[in-house]
Design a protein around this motif. Structure first.
Motif, PDB file in Angstrom:
ATOM      1  N   SER A  87       0.791  -0.961   0.194  1.00 28.86           N
ATOM      2  CA  SER A  87      -0.073   0.059   0.176  1.00 28.86           C
ATOM      3  C   SER A  87       0.672   0.993  -0.140  1.00 28.86           C
ATOM      4  CB  SER A  87      -0.895  -0.145   1.656  1.00 28.86           C
ATOM      5  OG  SER A  87      -2.028   1.021   1.410  1.00 28.86           O
ATOM      6  N   GLU A  88       2.141   1.100   0.673  1.00 29.04           N
ATOM      7  CA  GLU A  88       3.271   2.228   0.566  1.00 29.04           C
ATOM      8  C   GLU A  88       3.643   2.098  -0.948  1.00 29.04           C
ATOM      9  OE1 GLU A  88       6.685   4.379   3.549  1.00 29.04           O
ATOM     10  OE2 GLU A  88       5.847   1.979   3.980  1.00 29.04           O
ATOM     11  N   ALA A  89       4.088   1.390  -1.060  1.00 30.24           N
ATOM     12  CA  ALA A  89       4.790   1.462  -2.528  1.00 30.24           C
ATOM     13  C   ALA A  89       2.987   1.729  -3.557  1.00 30.24           C
ATOM     14  CB  ALA A  89       5.182  -0.137  -3.055  1.00 30.24           C
TER      15      ALA A  89
ATOM     16  N   HIS B  27       0.409  12.520   5.628  1.00 28.73           N
ATOM     17  CA  HIS B  27       1.337  11.480   5.536  1.00 28.73           C
ATOM     18  C   HIS B  27       0.630  10.825   7.319  1.00 28.73           C
ATOM     19  CE1 HIS B  27       4.555  10.354   7.704  1.00 28.73           C
ATOM     20  NE2 HIS B  27       5.473  10.691   6.996  1.00 28.73           N
ATOM     21  N   ALA B  28       0.208  11.096   8.053  1.00 33.67           N
ATOM     22  CA  ALA B  28      -0.811  10.323   9.569  1.00 33.67           C
ATOM     23  C   ALA B  28       0.935  10.298   9.543  1.00 33.67           C
ATOM     24  CB  ALA B  28      -1.664   9.378   8.088  1.00 33.67           C
TER      25      ALA B  28
ATOM     26  N   SER C  94      13.663   6.615   3.882  1.00 37.32           N
ATOM     27  CA  SER C  94      12.432   6.073   3.511  1.00 37.32           C
ATOM     28  C   SER C  94      11.913   6.974   1.847  1.00 37.32           C
ATOM     29  CB  SER C  94      11.961   6.427   4.552  1.00 37.32           C
ATOM     30  OG  SER C  94      11.351   5.080   5.775  1.00 37.32           O
ATOM     31  N   PRO C  95      10.086   6.456   1.507  1.00 33.15           N
ATOM     32  CA  PRO C  95       9.595   6.277   1.065  1.00 33.15           C
ATOM     33  C   PRO C  95       9.242   7.851   0.891  1.00 33.15           C
ATOM     34  CG  PRO C  95       8.208   4.350   1.761  1.00 33.15           C
ATOM     35  CD  PRO C  95       9.883   5.285   2.835  1.00 33.15           C
ATOM     36  N   THR C  96       7.929   7.619  -0.030  1.00 33.80           N
ATOM     37  CA  THR C  96       7.503   9.486  -0.700  1.00 33.80           C
ATOM     38  C   THR C  96       6.879   9.571  -1.727  1.00 33.80           C
ATOM     39  OG1 THR C  96       9.690   9.784  -0.777  1.00 33.80           O
ATOM     40  CG2 THR C  96       8.240  11.242  -1.795  1.00 33.80           C
ATOM     41  N   HIS C  97       5.986  10.781  -2.503  1.00 42.12           N
ATOM     42  CA  HIS C  97       4.828  10.601  -3.168  1.00 42.12           C
ATOM     43  C   HIS C  97       4.654  12.264  -3.526  1.00 42.12           C
ATOM     44  CE1 HIS C  97       4.125   9.037   0.414  1.00 42.12           C
ATOM     45  NE2 HIS C  97       3.185   8.999   0.542  1.00 42.12           N
ATOM     46  N   ALA C  98       3.520  12.420  -4.523  1.00 40.94           N
ATOM     47  CA  ALA C  98       3.864  13.626  -5.837  1.00 40.94           C
ATOM     48  C   ALA C  98       3.196  13.272  -7.060  1.00 40.94           C
ATOM     49  CB  ALA C  98       5.009  14.117  -6.098  1.00 40.94           C
ATOM     50  N   VAL C  99       1.798  13.775  -7.012  1.00 34.77           N
ATOM     51  CA  VAL C  99       0.596  14.533  -7.420  1.00 34.77           C
ATOM     52  C   VAL C  99       0.120  15.948  -7.740  1.00 34.77           C
ATOM     53  CG1 VAL C  99      -1.237  13.431  -8.621  1.00 34.77           C
ATOM     54  CG2 VAL C  99      -0.147  11.642  -7.559  1.00 34.77           C
ATOM     55  N   ARG C 100      -0.095  16.163  -9.486  1.00 36.24           N
ATOM     56  CA  ARG C 100      -0.145  17.047  -8.587  1.00 36.24           C
ATOM     57  C   ARG C 100      -1.533  17.731  -9.023  1.00 36.24           C
ATOM     58  NH1 ARG C 100       2.664  22.078  -9.410  1.00 36.24           N
ATOM     59  NH2 ARG C 100       1.375  24.161 -10.119  1.00 36.24           N
ATOM     60  N   LEU C 101      -2.416  18.380  -8.060  1.00 29.85           N
ATOM     61  CA  LEU C 101      -3.564  18.740  -8.265  1.00 29.85           C
ATOM     62  C   LEU C 101      -4.239  19.750  -8.705  1.00 29.85           C
ATOM     63  CD1 LEU C 101      -4.451  17.644  -4.541  1.00 29.85           C
ATOM     64  CD2 LEU C 101      -4.944  16.333  -6.664  1.00 29.85           C
TER      65      LEU C 101
ATOM     66  N   LEU D   4      14.028  16.150   5.138  1.00 27.28           N
ATOM     67  CA  LEU D   4      12.889  14.974   4.306  1.00 27.28           C
ATOM     68  C   LEU D   4      11.608  13.946   4.670  1.00 27.28           C
ATOM     69  CD1 LEU D   4      15.588  13.999   1.912  1.00 27.28           C
ATOM     70  CD2 LEU D   4      14.095  15.785   1.735  1.00 27.28           C
ATOM     71  N   TYR D   5      10.516  13.890   4.289  1.00 28.23           N
ATOM     72  CA  TYR D   5       9.505  13.173   5.461  1.00 28.23           C
ATOM     73  C   TYR D   5       9.687  12.587   4.328  1.00 28.23           C
ATOM     74  CZ  TYR D   5       7.255  17.088   6.596  1.00 28.23           C
ATOM     75  OH  TYR D   5       6.522  18.605   7.400  1.00 28.23           O
ATOM     76  N   THR D   6       9.676  10.772   5.589  1.00 31.29           N
ATOM     77  CA  THR D   6       9.796   9.688   5.253  1.00 31.29           C
ATOM     78  C   THR D   6       8.587   8.980   5.782  1.00 31.29           C
ATOM     79  OG1 THR D   6      11.778   7.774   4.948  1.00 31.29           O
ATOM     80  CG2 THR D   6      11.358   9.089   7.363  1.00 31.29           C
ATOM     81  N   ASP D   7       8.699   7.333   5.021  1.00 29.88           N
ATOM     82  CA  ASP D   7       7.794   6.773   5.960  1.00 29.88           C
ATOM     83  C   ASP D   7       6.053   7.030   6.158  1.00 29.88           C
ATOM     84  OD1 ASP D   7       6.414   4.118   7.373  1.00 29.88           O
ATOM     85  OD2 ASP D   7       7.414   4.414   9.169  1.00 29.88           O
ATOM     86  N   PHE D   8       5.645   5.995   4.676  1.00 27.07           N
ATOM     87  CA  PHE D   8       4.215   6.820   4.265  1.00 27.07           C
ATOM     88  C   PHE D   8       2.971   5.687   4.572  1.00 27.07           C
ATOM     89  CE2 PHE D   8       6.558  10.283   2.645  1.00 27.07           C
ATOM     90  CZ  PHE D   8       5.397  11.171   2.836  1.00 27.07           C
ATOM     91  N   SER D   9       4.071   4.602   5.354  1.00 26.53           N
ATOM     92  CA  SER D   9       2.777   3.092   5.795  1.00 26.53           C
ATOM     93  C   SER D   9       1.488   3.633   6.130  1.00 26.53           C
ATOM     94  CB  SER D   9       3.809   2.816   6.372  1.00 26.53           C
ATOM     95  OG  SER D   9       3.926   3.231   8.345  1.00 26.53           O
ATOM     96  N   ALA D  10       0.897   4.880   7.311  1.00 23.58           N
ATOM     97  CA  ALA D  10       0.199   5.200   6.939  1.00 23.58           C
ATOM     98  C   ALA D  10      -0.732   5.703   6.439  1.00 23.58           C
ATOM     99  CB  ALA D  10       0.143   5.232   8.994  1.00 23.58           C
ATOM    100  N   ALA D  11      -0.450   6.322   5.619  1.00 20.38           N
ATOM    101  CA  ALA D  11      -0.866   7.679   4.652  1.00 20.38           C
ATOM    102  C   ALA D  11      -2.045   7.227   2.865  1.00 20.38           C
ATOM    103  CB  ALA D  11       1.036   8.597   3.298  1.00 20.38           C
TER     104      ALA D  11
END
Length: 388
Positions: A90-92, A180-181, A237-244, A203-210
């Motif tokens: 889910s994080e991936a 992020h949560a 650790s992980p990350t994300h990015a989608v433009r809105l 840098l933000y990391t660990d999006f397992s609860a996101a």
């Protein structure tokens, strides 16, 4: 490095790598993180050696570890059981959605840790390695300093650090469409940099609860040579990015959190502490609250609930529900003095209360909060590298 997109929207990376024999970088409820050497050099730059780190950086002990990361090194996040595999995938998925889209500047790697995909054979998350967290900085580097030096250092570092973290949080919410949560010092990594006064970038990391505020965002494989461009920042650790472009996408009617992951008690906003069915869902506002507790922890050196709770878990949770973290922190004589020492004339307690309001409706948004600290300190930082 070839990445394909799976049927469920996950970047999968079959590049071979070898785990080192070092102890894990970290162990959590769902995973352990290990160093690994990839068979290809997938990073456009290597992590700076200790000698390259500006001397003003108060991370002498931690910076020594950067010297052995001058070659391409990955951090591999391995699930510990079958349930954890669901959480990691889910994080991936959310990381893939973020990194599949490269918006106009700033790029995702300015605020989050670069992501190399999910190993389809093991279910491991693959990312760049960086061994220092904000938690390390608080509990080891800052804790080792005499009080006057600690106060002087934080007075210089805090404005830039806060502005960058708030800019990153605003970007996560409005550009990436992600909550992020689970924001806390151990989920913020510090990347060494030679730019500006701030000798590291958080840098933000660990999006397992996101959770995604835009679950229908498309996922595409990275274009040729884009992976190296996205990884000009070393992390753990992980990350994300989608433009809105359409604000209506920022607040979907039914964002779905991970069914297993959860936040951390001391950093939970009061509205998330209610026992309801279904349970309350994290929001951008609850992220702001968690970052506020993180700021308080950085300034005082401890959780704002430590002094009053005195190890009583029931009392601690009731204090968290009350939602007066700044007030509880002020009850600790040392913590209160540390906030005043860093303030240098700024109404820092009042600024903190704006992001730590008990009512989510009265809580300031990340962008506005960052503007306030920039104005109060007389400087705005877009990238964490400006001068005070």
């Amino acid at each position: 490095m070839a990445i394909r997109v799976s049927a469920d929207g996950v970047w999968e990376n079959a590049t071979a790598y070898t785990l080192t024999n070092d102890a894990p970088l970290g162990v959590g409820a769902w995973s352990s993180v290990h160093l690994a050497i990839p068979s290809e050099d997938c990073r456009s730059i290597s992590a700076p050696a200790a000698a390259d780190t500006p001397p003003a950086t108060p991370v002498g002990r931690s910076t020594q570890g950067f010297s052995r990361l001058t070659a391409a090194v990955w951090a591999v996040k391995a699930p510990i059981n079958k349930t954890a595999q669901t959480v990691i995938r889910s994080e991936a998925r959310i990381l893939s959605r973020i990194f599949s889209h490269q918006p106009q500047p700033p790029p995702p790697a300015q605020y989050v840790v670069p992501f190399h995909g999910l190993d389809p054979q093991t279910g491991n998350l693959v990312m760049d390695a960086l061994p220092l967290t904000l938690d390390d900085f608080i509990n080891e580097d800052l804790a080792a300093l005499p009080e006057p030096r600690r106060a002087a250092l934080l007075a210089d570092v805090f404005p830039l650090l806060a502005q960058h973290l708030l800019a990153g949080l605003d970007w996560l919410h409005t550009a990436a469409g992600v909550v992020h949560a689970d924001i806390k010092p151990s989920n913020i990594l510090l990347r060494p940099t030679r730019a500006g006064q701030l000798a590291f970038t958080p840098l933000y990391t660990d999006f397992s609860a996101a959770l995604s505020l835009r679950p229908d965002a498309p996922v595409t494989p990275p274009p040729a040579n884009s992976t190296s461009a996205a990884t000009t920042t070393p992390p753990t650790s992980p990350t994300h990015a989608v433009r809105l472009s359409d604000p209506s996408h920022q607040q979907p009617s039914h964002p779905t959190p991970s069914p297993f992951a959860a936040g951390t008690w001391d950093f939970l906003a009061p509205e998330l502490c209610r026992a309801t069915t279904p349970p309350p869902v994290p929001t951008p506002s609850s992220d702001v609250y968690a970052l506020g507790i993180t700021f308080l922890t950085l300034l005082t050196g401890a959780s704002p609930f430590d002094a009053v709770a005195q190890g009583n878990a029931i009392r601690r949770r009731e204090m968290i529900r009350v939602g007066d973290a700044v007030g509880f922190a002020a009850m600790d004589a040392r913590g209160g003095k540390r906030v005043r020492d860093v303030a240098r004339g700024m109404r820092l307690a009042g600024w903190l209360r704006a992001g730590l309001a008990k009512s989510a409706e009265k809580r300031v948004a990340a962008r506005e909060w960052g503007g306030w600290v920039a104005a109060a300190f007389g400087r705005r930082s877009g990238d964490g590298g400006s001068e005070a």
